[in-house]
Design an enzyme around this catalytic site. Structure first.
Site, mmCIF file in Angstrom:
data_model
loop_
_atom_site.group_PDB
_atom_site.id
_atom_site.type_symbol
_atom_site.label_atom_id
_atom_site.label_comp_id
_atom_site.label_asym_id
_atom_site.label_seq_id
_atom_site.Cartn_x
_atom_site.Cartn_y
_atom_site.Cartn_z
ATOM 1 N N LYS A 119 20.602 -0.470 -37.777
ATOM 2 C CA LYS A 119 20.859 -0.161 -36.923
ATOM 3 C C LYS A 119 20.801 0.104 -35.293
ATOM 4 O O LYS A 119 19.153 -0.045 -35.596
ATOM 5 C CB LYS A 119 22.273 0.897 -37.455
ATOM 6 C CG LYS A 119 21.255 2.322 -37.848
ATOM 7 C CD LYS A 119 22.047 3.231 -38.685
ATOM 8 C CE LYS A 119 21.520 4.270 -38.919
ATOM 9 N NZ LYS A 119 22.559 5.519 -39.230
ATOM 10 N N ARG B 259 30.118 14.889 -42.966
ATOM 11 C CA ARG B 259 30.106 14.151 -41.857
ATOM 12 C C ARG B 259 31.676 12.399 -42.191
ATOM 13 O O ARG B 259 32.367 12.606 -41.607
ATOM 14 C CB ARG B 259 28.918 13.447 -41.110
ATOM 15 C CG ARG B 259 29.193 12.329 -40.643
ATOM 16 C CD ARG B 259 27.183 11.989 -40.176
ATOM 17 N NE ARG B 259 26.720 11.367 -40.594
ATOM 18 C CZ ARG B 259 25.411 10.562 -40.557
ATOM 19 N NH1 ARG B 259 25.261 10.721 -39.799
ATOM 20 N NH2 ARG B 259 25.687 9.432 -42.159
ATOM 21 N N TYR C 218 10.268 13.712 -7.001
ATOM 22 C CA TYR C 218 11.343 14.312 -6.409
ATOM 23 C C TYR C 218 11.332 15.794 -6.246
ATOM 24 O O TYR C 218 10.884 16.525 -6.935
ATOM 25 C CB TYR C 218 12.350 14.002 -7.107
ATOM 26 C CG TYR C 218 13.054 12.375 -6.541
ATOM 27 C CD1 TYR C 218 14.094 12.323 -5.472
ATOM 28 C CD2 TYR C 218 12.967 11.613 -7.382
ATOM 29 C CE1 TYR C 218 14.145 10.936 -4.767
ATOM 30 C CE2 TYR C 218 13.618 10.417 -7.448
ATOM 31 C CZ TYR C 218 14.056 10.481 -6.187
ATOM 32 O OH TYR C 218 14.336 8.909 -5.710
#
Length: 814
Positions: free
Chosen positions: A483, A581, A709
């Site tokens: 996955k 879950r 930055y």
């Protein structure tokens, strides 16, 4: 090789069962997946720690293989082939190779050591091939299996052999010595590799020296520690940069990008330039020079040829190509043995039905051209190659041997015709000798992306898979999770390798991940762990297998399945044992059982749960309570539904910490990708992914000047700052910047300074030996994803899965 089974039987001390003991054998195989297996193949059913070749015999018989070396005859195949029964199939292979080696009498160079074996072998082949017809180990075939297979490539036309021998534990080298029987020995660098397999460094040295028990000469760096273990009866030819009593005394200095060696040999001094500066390459080149001196080459020839040495590419790389093509880059060698390996790799990694090979003239075959290209043609036919593009004067003469073949005299001719050639939706193997410069062809065909790449080591994936397999009971099945784009490492390519290794299941999070794998040609069963009800129709269409975790989801799936008149469609029932879950809780079981009883629409393929704390032994009691509850609830389902599904609940950490709960299957996840939360286990795993970029620019700034930055970094002194084209849009967390994290350049750490930008970051390279265009390691061995995760107060999963898909993945096999 042409022998009959009758010749082979006494060599391997086999008992023959079958009628055809006069069958002619022209090839040896241990790989059931190779398309090169045929009616004249003798297949050795090797039994390894995680695999048994006997289980593939029935499949091989259907493909036409008729001759097998086995320890026993599986009941299903008795009477269907000829079997040579032995006590140990690996030892039988080694005995056969040792016998075969004895049929040839020419110089054999044997190389061992901790590092540099393959590079020395490849460089020696380059340096000596103008004068010898050389047989050498293909790639890194230096193991207990690889060495015999290498030796079996010798034929009557060869007059020099170069073979490497690698060992990882005691009592292995004696077996390899009997097979290689080198006449010239090279002991390369002795390092820390495989230290864990030996009681001490001294024992490792003694074990490696067993390769040289009968050599005419042993070439080595003169070192008191090592020389103390060398049998004084063995003639040595030594070199040293410290000891002037060595046969060859060497001093060196760097001049630009060249290392200049001054050699003193037999009271004569001369200079050789090596096009490398790193110590490892210099040592490897010196060993090659020593061989040339031993063979009597002139100073001029040594100087000329050594100056042409090149970086050795030891990896087969999988790359994205133009027009949805996949490239397999093997553009630095072209010999018959490595062609066989590359074709097998092509079959294992192909992503398209159509297969093309771009092939240069083949060297070092030991065969005349007519015979060679006839055999190449047969290889290509057996591997079902759709198109052959030959490049070279010689292969062009044999164009008629290739179905759907086209040839060009050189790469320049190919380049001129490139726009007229069609490359689309195919897998392309690019295999050429170095002199042909096939890297130009790779460049033409490769999809153009920016210079940041995530290199995926498929050997490491295989190693980690086998490591976890070794922890499993023989009957325990294995599901591997691919996955989240294979945890950031690439879904299809990892899945293809797992299919090659014959794992039992793949697991994905969502249906679209599984659909992509099925569409790309993956045939393994795929379980969808988190299916949405809107995806049920697509799941059924693509023959995926959904996890069902709620009454609502079950009813929705059953309704659709009944509409489609399905029968026994596989589903997986998820039980919640404490993760809280997803999953059915104990109070849901009566309704779940009532719905599932007396229906034939779906078939419960497995029952699973998920552990919440398997990686943290402080919660051992909770983990064991989960296991106990799973046993109770799953057993109830088995009894009341009268079913025998696969049961599984262990993830990667669970495999190691709770082996008693393996049940019928386990689910391997991040461990496959080389990550463990256990420090000792981490040492056993290999790094799979290395994220690399390059230095775009180096600038000098004065003390007091800022970088990036927000001016978060100010130089305290005059500094060199390297800009690297990777940033948070590629998955590098901003919190890894401003002195927290670092990159590695030339083996040295360079602190990241200032804010990580969207597409760039900056590193302080003051005082470092680096230049624009040089490779930068973002993560890999160092820094590891574990180290990054700890510094950023997160987990390795987040680091890996966060790497953007705009970062090109390059897959390779050593």
């Amino acid at each position: 090789m042409t022998l009959t089974l009758r010749n082979i039987i006494p060599i391997i001390k086999a008992h023959c069962v079958g009628q055809n003991d006069v069958a002619v054998i022209d090839s040896i195989s241990i790989d059931s997946r190779s398309l090169q297996n045929g009616e004249n193949t003798l297949f050795f059913a090797i039994i390894g720690p995680n695999n048994d070749g006997h289980q593939y015999i029935e499949e091989l018989i259907t493909k036409g293989v008729r001759h097998f070396v086995v320890t026993h005859i599986p009941e299903a195949v008795a009477g269907h082939a000829t079997f040579l029964v032995v006590e140990n199939t690996l030892e039988a292979l080694q005995k056969f190779a040792a016998y075969y080696r004895s049929l040839f009498d020419f110089p054999i160079v044997g190389i061992t050591g901790s590092n540099g074996k393959t590079i020395i072998k490849e460089w020696l082949n380059f340096l000596l091939s103008p004068d010898y017809n050389i047989i050498r180990s293909p790639k890194s075939y230096n193991s207990q299996v690889g060495v015999p297979l290498s030796i079996l490539g010798i034929n009557e036309k060869h007059n020099l052999g170069i073979f490497e021998a690698g060992i990882s534990m005691m009592h292995e080298m004696e077996k390899l010595q009997k097979i290689i029987r080198p006449t010239i020995g090279i002991l390369s660098n002795i390092g820390s590799a495989h230290d864990e397999g030996f009681p001490s460094v001294a024992e490792k040295i003694k074990e490696k020296l067993k390769l040289f028990t009968s050599v005419n000469v042993l070439i080595l760096n003169k070192n008191k520690t090592i020389c103390a273990f060398v049998n004084p009866k063995i003639k040595t030819f030594t070199w040293s940069s410290d000891d002037k009593s060595a046969d060859v005394y060497i001093t060196k200095k760097n001049t630009g990008e060249v290392t200049e060696l001054q050699l003193t040999y037999r009271e004569d001094t001369f200079v050789v330039g090596i096009p490398f500066q790193d110590q490892a390459s210099v040592e490897n080149a010196i060993h090659c020079i020593m061989v040339m001196l031993y063979f009597g080459y002139s100073q001029k020839v040594i100087q000329t040829r050594i100056a042409q040495l090149y970086p050795v590419e030891m990896r087969l790389k999988v790359k994205n190509g133009i027009y949805n093509c996949t490239l397999i880059d093997d553009s630095y060698s072209s010999d018959f043995q490595s062609l066989k390996i590359a074709l097998d790799f092509l079959e294992n990694q192909k992503q398209h039905k159509k297969k093309t090979i771009i092939l240069s003239d083949i060297f070092q075959s030991g065969l005349n051209n007519e015979e060679l290209y006839s055999q190449v043609s047969q290889l290509i036919i057996s591997n079902k190659i759709n198109r052959v593009i030959g490049i070279g004067e010689t292969i062009s003469q044999f164009k008629n041997k290739f179905i759907n073949g086209i040839t060009f005299k050189n790469v320049t001719e190919f380049s001129k015709a490139f726009d007229q050639l069609t490359f689309e939706n195919e897998t392309i193997l690019i295999k050429g000798a170095r002199d042909f410069h096939f890297e130009e062809i790779v460049s033409m065909l490769e999809e153009k992306t920016h210079e940041t790449v995530l290199e995926i080591n498929l050997n490491a994936v295989s190693h980690n898979l086998n490591f976890f397999k070794s922890k499993l009971a023989p009957k325990t099945k294995l599901m591997v999770m691919v996955k989240a784009f294979g945890y950031g490492n690439g879904g299809f390519e990892i899945a293809k390798l797992l299919e090659h290794h014959k794992v039992d299941y793949l697991g994905v999070a969502f249906a679209d991940e599984g659909i992509a794998l099925k569409t790309a040609g993956i045939h393994l069963p795929i379980m969808v762990m988190n299916p949405e009800t809107t995806s049920f129709s697509a799941i059924i269409q693509h023959q995926l297998e959904p996890e069902i975790y709620s009454i609502k989801g079950l009813k929705a799936f059953l309704k659709l399945a009944e509409q489609k008149k399905l029968k026994n469609f596989p589903i997986h029932i998820k039980i919640d044992t404490g993760m809280h879950r997803l999953g059915f809780e104990e109070e849901n079981l009566p309704e779940l059982i009532a719905i599932l009883q007396n229906q034939e629409t779906v078939h419960i393929k497995s029952i699973l749960s998920h552990m919440a704390t398997s990686d943290d032994l402080q919660h051992d009691a909770f983990a064991k309570s989960q296991i106990a509850l799973f046993e109770q609830l799953s057993s109830r389902l088995l009894t009341e539904l009268q079913i025998k599904p696969i049961r599984h609940m262990l993830n990667t950490s669970g495999i190691s910490n709770y082996p008693e709960a393996q049940y019928d299957m386990v689910r391997l996840g991040i461990g496959l990708y080389g990550v463990s939360n256990d420090a000792e286990e981490q040492k056993q795993l290999e790094t799979v992914g290395t994220l690399k970029s390059v230095i775009s620019q180096i600038r000098t700034i004065d003390a007091g000047e800022s970088v990036g930055y927000g001016r978060r970094f100010f130089a305290e002194k005059t500094s060199q700052i390297a800009t690297i084209p990777i940033g948070y849009a590629d998955g590098i967390r901003r919190s890894w910047g401003n002195g927290v994290g670092y990159v590695v350049i030339n083996g040295k750490e360079a602190k990241i300074v200032g804010s990580v930008c969207m597409d760039m970051l900056m590193a302080d390279v003051t005082g470092m030996d680096c230049k624009e265009g040089q490779t930068v390691i973002i993560f890999g061995e160092n820094p590891s994803v574990n180290l990054m995760a700890k510094a950023l107060n997160t987990i390795p999963y987040e680091i890996l899965t966060g790497i953007s898909q705009r970062v090109k993945r390059v897959f390779f096999r050593e």
